[in-house]
Design a protein around this motif. Structure first.
Motif, PDB file in Angstrom:
ATOM      1  N   VAL A  54       1.437   1.037  16.361  1.00 16.20           N
ATOM      2  CA  VAL A  54       0.885  -0.021  17.211  1.00 16.20           C
ATOM      3  C   VAL A  54      -0.284   0.507  18.041  1.00 16.20           C
ATOM      4  CG1 VAL A  54       1.372  -1.501  19.211  1.00 16.20           C
ATOM      5  CG2 VAL A  54       2.944  -1.453  17.274  1.00 16.20           C
ATOM      6  N   PHE A  55      -0.101   1.658  18.660  1.00 20.68           N
ATOM      7  CA  PHE A  55      -1.162   2.155  19.535  1.00 20.68           C
ATOM      8  C   PHE A  55      -2.322   2.785  18.765  1.00 20.68           C
ATOM      9  CE2 PHE A  55       1.914   1.244  22.770  1.00 20.68           C
ATOM     10  CZ  PHE A  55       1.096   0.666  23.729  1.00 20.68           C
ATOM     11  N   LEU A  56      -2.051   3.394  17.633  1.00 18.83           N
ATOM     12  CA  LEU A  56      -3.164   3.878  16.811  1.00 18.83           C
ATOM     13  C   LEU A  56      -3.956   2.699  16.248  1.00 18.83           C
ATOM     14  CD1 LEU A  56      -1.508   6.877  14.952  1.00 18.83           C
ATOM     15  CD2 LEU A  56      -3.246   6.975  16.755  1.00 18.83           C
ATOM     16  N   GLY A  57      -3.251   1.640  15.875  1.00 22.90           N
ATOM     17  CA  GLY A  57      -3.935   0.439  15.393  1.00 22.90           C
ATOM     18  C   GLY A  57      -4.795  -0.187  16.473  1.00 22.90           C
ATOM     19  N   LEU A  58      -4.279  -0.215  17.682  1.00 23.36           N
ATOM     20  CA  LEU A  58      -5.051  -0.772  18.799  1.00 23.36           C
ATOM     21  C   LEU A  58      -6.276   0.092  19.080  1.00 23.36           C
ATOM     22  CD1 LEU A  58      -5.247  -2.894  21.056  1.00 23.36           C
ATOM     23  CD2 LEU A  58      -3.809  -1.402  22.453  1.00 23.36           C
ATOM     24  N   ARG A  59      -6.063   1.399  19.196  1.00 23.05           N
ATOM     25  CA  ARG A  59      -7.159   2.309  19.552  1.00 23.05           C
ATOM     26  C   ARG A  59      -8.225   2.401  18.470  1.00 23.05           C
ATOM     27  NH1 ARG A  59     -10.927   5.180  20.245  1.00 23.05           N
ATOM     28  NH2 ARG A  59     -11.070   7.057  21.490  1.00 23.05           N
ATOM     29  N   TYR A  60      -7.768   2.604  17.204  1.00 24.33           N
ATOM     30  CA  TYR A  60      -8.720   2.850  16.132  1.00 24.33           C
ATOM     31  C   TYR A  60      -8.940   1.662  15.199  1.00 24.33           C
ATOM     32  CZ  TYR A  60      -8.334   7.583  17.779  1.00 24.33           C
ATOM     33  OH  TYR A  60      -8.351   8.698  18.576  1.00 24.33           O
ATOM     34  N   GLY A  61      -8.159   0.631  15.373  1.00 28.47           N
ATOM     35  CA  GLY A  61      -8.354  -0.576  14.569  1.00 28.47           C
ATOM     36  C   GLY A  61      -9.109  -1.658  15.312  1.00 28.47           C
ATOM     37  N   ILE A  62      -8.937  -1.694  16.639  1.00 24.06           N
ATOM     38  CA  ILE A  62      -9.543  -2.758  17.444  1.00 24.06           C
ATOM     39  C   ILE A  62     -10.604  -2.205  18.393  1.00 24.06           C
ATOM     40  CG2 ILE A  62      -9.082  -4.604  19.114  1.00 24.06           C
ATOM     41  CD1 ILE A  62      -7.839  -5.105  16.325  1.00 24.06           C
ATOM     42  N   TRP A  63     -10.243  -1.272  19.243  1.00 23.86           N
ATOM     43  CA  TRP A  63     -11.142  -0.811  20.307  1.00 23.86           C
ATOM     44  C   TRP A  63     -12.299   0.029  19.789  1.00 23.86           C
ATOM     45  CZ3 TRP A  63      -6.918   1.181  24.159  1.00 23.86           C
ATOM     46  CH2 TRP A  63      -6.273   0.085  24.733  1.00 23.86           C
ATOM     47  N   ASP A  64     -12.030   0.922  18.845  1.00 26.33           N
ATOM     48  CA  ASP A  64     -13.059   1.868  18.406  1.00 26.33           C
ATOM     49  C   ASP A  64     -12.854   2.177  16.932  1.00 26.33           C
ATOM     50  OD1 ASP A  64     -14.852   3.926  18.000  1.00 26.33           O
ATOM     51  OD2 ASP A  64     -13.901   5.310  19.408  1.00 26.33           O
ATOM     52  N   GLN A  65     -13.785   1.733  16.122  1.00 27.85           N
ATOM     53  CA  GLN A  65     -13.667   1.929  14.680  1.00 27.85           C
ATOM     54  C   GLN A  65     -14.605   3.021  14.161  1.00 27.85           C
ATOM     55  OE1 GLN A  65     -13.945  -1.853  12.646  1.00 27.85           O
ATOM     56  NE2 GLN A  65     -12.531  -2.816  14.055  1.00 27.85           N
TER      57      GLN A  65
ATOM     58  N   LEU B  79       0.450   4.252   7.890  1.00 20.51           N
ATOM     59  CA  LEU B  79      -0.464   4.305   9.037  1.00 20.51           C
ATOM     60  C   LEU B  79      -1.868   3.877   8.636  1.00 20.51           C
ATOM     61  CD1 LEU B  79       0.746   7.620  10.644  1.00 20.51           C
ATOM     62  CD2 LEU B  79       0.644   5.416  11.814  1.00 20.51           C
ATOM     63  N   LEU B  80      -2.314   4.372   7.511  1.00 20.36           N
ATOM     64  CA  LEU B  80      -3.627   3.986   6.998  1.00 20.36           C
ATOM     65  C   LEU B  80      -3.687   2.473   6.789  1.00 20.36           C
ATOM     66  CD1 LEU B  80      -6.411   4.670   5.801  1.00 20.36           C
ATOM     67  CD2 LEU B  80      -5.245   5.151   3.619  1.00 20.36           C
ATOM     68  N   ALA B  81      -2.675   1.930   6.165  1.00 14.95           N
ATOM     69  CA  ALA B  81      -2.629   0.492   5.908  1.00 14.95           C
ATOM     70  C   ALA B  81      -2.599  -0.308   7.203  1.00 14.95           C
ATOM     71  CB  ALA B  81      -1.411   0.152   5.044  1.00 14.95           C
ATOM     72  N   TYR B  82      -1.846   0.170   8.178  1.00 17.10           N
ATOM     73  CA  TYR B  82      -1.750  -0.568   9.439  1.00 17.10           C
ATOM     74  C   TYR B  82      -3.090  -0.603  10.171  1.00 17.10           C
ATOM     75  CZ  TYR B  82      -0.045  -2.518  13.731  1.00 17.10           C
ATOM     76  OH  TYR B  82       0.130  -3.350  14.809  1.00 17.10           O
TER      77      TYR B  82
ATOM     78  N   ARG C 229       0.800  -1.220   0.000  1.00 16.31           N
ATOM     79  CA  ARG C 229       0.000   0.000   0.000  1.00 16.31           C
ATOM     80  C   ARG C 229       0.840   1.280   0.000  1.00 16.31           C
ATOM     81  NH1 ARG C 229      -2.472  -4.268   1.153  1.00 16.31           N
ATOM     82  NH2 ARG C 229      -4.731  -4.479   0.941  1.00 16.31           N
ATOM     83  N   VAL C 230       2.106   1.199   0.337  1.00 17.66           N
ATOM     84  CA  VAL C 230       2.944   2.404   0.318  1.00 17.66           C
ATOM     85  C   VAL C 230       3.779   2.517  -0.956  1.00 17.66           C
ATOM     86  CG1 VAL C 230       3.046   2.543   2.838  1.00 17.66           C
ATOM     87  CG2 VAL C 230       4.916   1.459   1.587  1.00 17.66           C
ATOM     88  N   LYS C 231       3.709   1.527  -1.817  1.00 15.46           N
ATOM     89  CA  LYS C 231       4.563   1.584  -3.009  1.00 15.46           C
ATOM     90  C   LYS C 231       4.192   2.719  -3.956  1.00 15.46           C
ATOM     91  CE  LYS C 231       2.151  -2.223  -5.269  1.00 15.46           C
ATOM     92  NZ  LYS C 231       2.265  -3.635  -5.575  1.00 15.46           N
ATOM     93  N   THR C 232       3.012   3.303  -3.800  1.00 18.57           N
ATOM     94  CA  THR C 232       2.614   4.438  -4.631  1.00 18.57           C
ATOM     95  C   THR C 232       2.962   5.783  -3.995  1.00 18.57           C
ATOM     96  OG1 THR C 232       0.400   4.503  -3.650  1.00 18.57           O
ATOM     97  CG2 THR C 232       0.685   3.131  -5.637  1.00 18.57           C
ATOM     98  N   ALA C 233       3.596   5.758  -2.840  1.00 21.71           N
ATOM     99  CA  ALA C 233       3.919   6.999  -2.122  1.00 21.71           C
ATOM    100  C   ALA C 233       4.829   7.892  -2.957  1.00 21.71           C
ATOM    101  CB  ALA C 233       4.578   6.681  -0.791  1.00 21.71           C
ATOM    102  N   THR C 234       4.561   9.175  -2.866  1.00 18.93           N
ATOM    103  CA  THR C 234       5.365  10.142  -3.621  1.00 18.93           C
ATOM    104  C   THR C 234       6.660  10.502  -2.899  1.00 18.93           C
ATOM    105  OG1 THR C 234       4.105  11.949  -2.610  1.00 18.93           O
ATOM    106  CG2 THR C 234       3.341  11.134  -4.752  1.00 18.93           C
ATOM    107  N   ASP C 235       6.673  10.357  -1.572  1.00 18.74           N
ATOM    108  CA  ASP C 235       7.865  10.630  -0.777  1.00 18.74           C
ATOM    109  C   ASP C 235       7.686   9.966   0.592  1.00 18.74           C
ATOM    110  OD1 ASP C 235       6.163  12.289   0.741  1.00 18.74           O
ATOM    111  OD2 ASP C 235       6.914  14.129  -0.173  1.00 18.74           O
ATOM    112  N   ARG C 236       8.653  10.161   1.495  1.00 23.63           N
ATOM    113  CA  ARG C 236       8.615   9.489   2.803  1.00 23.63           C
ATOM    114  C   ARG C 236       7.422   9.928   3.642  1.00 23.63           C
ATOM    115  NH1 ARG C 236       9.549   4.775   4.185  1.00 23.63           N
ATOM    116  NH2 ARG C 236       8.085   4.812   5.866  1.00 23.63           N
ATOM    117  N   LEU C 237       7.091  11.197   3.618  1.00 24.68           N
ATOM    118  CA  LEU C 237       5.957  11.657   4.424  1.00 24.68           C
ATOM    119  C   LEU C 237       4.648  11.066   3.908  1.00 24.68           C
ATOM    120  CD1 LEU C 237       6.972  15.349   5.163  1.00 24.68           C
ATOM    121  CD2 LEU C 237       7.165  13.343   6.656  1.00 24.68           C
ATOM    122  N   ASP C 238       4.515  10.943   2.608  1.00 25.65           N
ATOM    123  CA  ASP C 238       3.334  10.290   2.032  1.00 25.65           C
ATOM    124  C   ASP C 238       3.334   8.806   2.420  1.00 25.65           C
ATOM    125  OD1 ASP C 238       0.936  10.226   0.467  1.00 25.65           O
ATOM    126  OD2 ASP C 238       2.083   9.481  -1.263  1.00 25.65           O
ATOM    127  N   ALA C 239       4.511   8.202   2.438  1.00 26.35           N
ATOM    128  CA  ALA C 239       4.620   6.794   2.842  1.00 26.35           C
ATOM    129  C   ALA C 239       4.207   6.606   4.302  1.00 26.35           C
ATOM    130  CB  ALA C 239       6.045   6.281   2.626  1.00 26.35           C
TER     131      ALA C 239
END
Length: 178
Positions: A146-157, A77-80, A62-72
Motif C-alpha cells: 500500500v505505501f510503496l504503491g502510494l509513494r512510487y505509484g501516485i506521488w512520485d513515478q 509488488l511490481l504489479a501493485y 501477473r504472479v501466475k508465472t512466479a517460480t516460488d513465493r519470493l518471486d511472487a
C-alpha cells in the motif's frame, strides 16, 4: 457505470459527487442509475469492492508465472505499483471509504489478507518460505504494498516500478540482515 463512478469519486470525492455526475460520465439517463443502484452510498460501496477485485485480479494475473513465493512477492509488488499508476483514483476512493463506508474499507483489506494468508500458508507447505504467523506476515506485506504503491505509484513515478519492487523484494527475502 462503475468506471464512471471511479472517475467521479476519484476526482471529486464522495461528498461532492452527485448521482448526476456519475450518470453524465456514464452517458446514461438518471433513471438508468436506479435500475442498478439504490443510492450514491450503494454505488460507492460497490465501487470499493470492484476496485479490490480489479486489484486482486490484476496482481493474480501477473504472479501466475512466479517460480516460488519470493518471486511472487516481487511480481506482486511490481504489479501493485503498476496498478496504482494505471488507476490513480484507487487511493482516494479506498482511503475515503475508511470514513464513508468503514465496513467496505475493512472488507477491502480483510479480503486481501485472507487470500494472502492462504498463499503464504501454501508456500510454507511447499517449503518455499519459513513457517510463521501468516496473519501478521500478510498484513505487513499488504502495508508494504500500500505505501510503496502510494509513494512510487501516485506521488512520485521517477523510479521504475521494477527498481522499487526489487528493493522491496530484497527486504522481504533477506530482512534487514546483511
Amino acid at each position: 457505470m462503475l468506471e464512471a463512478a471511479e472517475g467521479a469519486f476519484g476526482e471529486n470525492g464522495f461528498h461532492t459527487t452527485s448521482i448526476g455526475d456519475i450518470t453524465r460520465r456514464a452517458s446514461v439517463a438518471l433513471g438508468t442509475f436506479y435500475v442498478y443502484f439504490d443510492s450514491k452510498d450503494e454505488i460507492f460501496r460497490a465501487l470499493v469492492a470492484h476496485m479490490g477485485e480489479m486489484t486482486r485480479s490484476w496482481i493474480a494475473d501477473r504472479v501466475k508465472t512466479a517460480t516460488d513465493r519470493l518471486d511472487a512477492e516481487y511480481l506482486g509488488l511490481l504489479a501493485y505499483i503498476e496498478f496504482a499508476r494505471a488507476h490513480p483514483n484507487l487511493y482516494r476512493i479506498i482511503e475515503e471509504s475508511q470514513f464513508v463506508a468503514p465496513d467496505a474499507y475493512r472488507l477491502h483489506y480483510d479480503s486481501f489478507a485472507a487470500r494472502y494468508e492462504r498463499n503464504l500458508s501454501d508456500a510454507t507447505a511447499r517449503g518455499e518460505i519459513s513457517d510463521g504467523d501468516q496473519s501478521t506476515r500478510a498484513w505487513a506485506l499488504i502495508g508494504m504494498s500500500v505505501f510503496l504503491g502510494l509513494r512510487y505509484g501516485i506521488w512520485d513515478q521517477e523510479r521504475s516500478a521494477e527498481e522499487v519492487a526489487r528493493a522491496a523484494a530484497d527486504l522481504i527475502a533477506h530482512g534487514l540482515n546483511q
